[in-house]
Design a protein around this motif. Sequence first.
Motif, PDB file in Angstrom:
ATOM      1  N   ALA A 141      -7.254   4.848  -4.547  1.00  0.00           N
ATOM      2  CA  ALA A 141      -8.267   5.538  -4.719  1.00  0.00           C
ATOM      3  C   ALA A 141      -9.520   4.815  -4.014  1.00  0.00           C
ATOM      4  O   ALA A 141      -9.697   3.700  -4.431  1.00  0.00           O
ATOM      5  CB  ALA A 141      -8.581   6.035  -6.068  1.00  0.00           C
ATOM      6  N   SER A 200      -4.025   3.287  -8.398  1.00  0.00           N
ATOM      7  CA  SER A 200      -4.225   4.251  -9.555  1.00  0.00           C
ATOM      8  C   SER A 200      -2.898   4.938  -9.913  1.00  0.00           C
ATOM      9  O   SER A 200      -1.735   4.758  -9.235  1.00  0.00           O
ATOM     10  CB  SER A 200      -5.163   5.485  -9.097  1.00  0.00           C
ATOM     11  N   THR A 201      -2.816   5.191 -11.288  1.00  0.00           N
ATOM     12  CA  THR A 201      -1.634   6.212 -11.538  1.00  0.00           C
ATOM     13  C   THR A 201      -1.886   7.536 -12.113  1.00  0.00           C
ATOM     14  O   THR A 201      -1.124   8.119 -12.567  1.00  0.00           O
ATOM     15  CB  THR A 201      -0.872   5.416 -12.891  1.00  0.00           C
ATOM     16  N   ASP A 202      -3.191   8.055 -11.747  1.00  0.00           N
ATOM     17  CA  ASP A 202      -3.761   9.158 -12.183  1.00  0.00           C
ATOM     18  C   ASP A 202      -3.244  10.377 -11.244  1.00  0.00           C
ATOM     19  O   ASP A 202      -3.849  10.594 -10.490  1.00  0.00           O
ATOM     20  CB  ASP A 202      -4.952   9.185 -12.615  1.00  0.00           C
TER      21      ASP A 202
END
Length: 341
Positions: free
Chosen positions: A252, A206-208
């Motif tokens: 995640a 993820s990059t969130d």
Amino acid sequence: MADIATSTFYVPGFMDLSKYRLDRTEPGAAWDRVVEAAPEGTIFSLSAFVEEMDATPALWLCHKGNQFAGAVALAEDPTDPRRTVLAPHIIHGGIMTASPAARQNPVQALAEQFRTTAACFAGLAERYTELRFATAPALADLRPVLWHNYGGDGPKPVLDLRYTSYLPLTPEATEMEQTALYQGCNKSRRQALRYARDSGITVLASTDIDVFLDLYARTFARQGLEMAAGEADFLRRVCTRLAGEGRLRIFAALTPEGDLGSIVVFGLDAKRAYYLYGANEPELRNDHCGSMALFHALQALAQEGVAEADLEGVNSPKRGYFKLSFGGDLRAYYRVSLVQS
């Protein structure tokens, strides 16, 4: 800063430190190259961390004549530049030494590291009325710190022993049970990993950063704790900096229904990966998402070519048990304090 006098060392005349000096420097690309090259340099001394902490970066270069010998990363109290503090989330820092010269044998290399550490600590003790920092595990020889003011009446340093775990990583394209990582886990962790896989838990990169911060805050709330003032902003700034430099990895874990169960965040430097932060969905904390998230993250980092991971602290019973259940080697580091009378 002036040259470091021999008399500041623990036995006057025992060792000539007069050629050593500390010069203050600033964060930036040149400083980061120093940290990356030093055996004791870690991600926590890079500009991405020291520029974002709620303290004043105090970065020093140590020279022996015109030759680079080492460096120091500290955090100064913004209200009193004569005091350094242990800034939150700066796990390792303090004294770093130059890599041994190719012509040096191990005895010579150890002696030069000893002198550099002694010179750095003596110079810092002259500069600060309260000196506090955490060492990196690679700074194994703390004798120059322990022996400060040896045999004299001056204040003595206090060393608080801490531990982290270093886990070697090997890229392996095989079934989970056949990997060295799985086989190095204890029995209960292997059972949790099998259950997680068989129940359909998946892990995605993820990059969130926002999703991580939301889950991180709710993890604290579940424990009846509040995040320190400004902590969320600090985490956002650091993660954004690391991501912009290509140093951030977020993983995640999702339930079979697609619900977020756990997040782990790693940072990278030239030497290894560091487990920076982890968070778990309060309503799903017993579904083994955390085990699978960390296991998958370590596998993914290995495939990327990362040779080892610092699991960043095993200094409380539950956290220590969880991280050490994946295997790894205990490494000692210290929180050093010296308060001048």
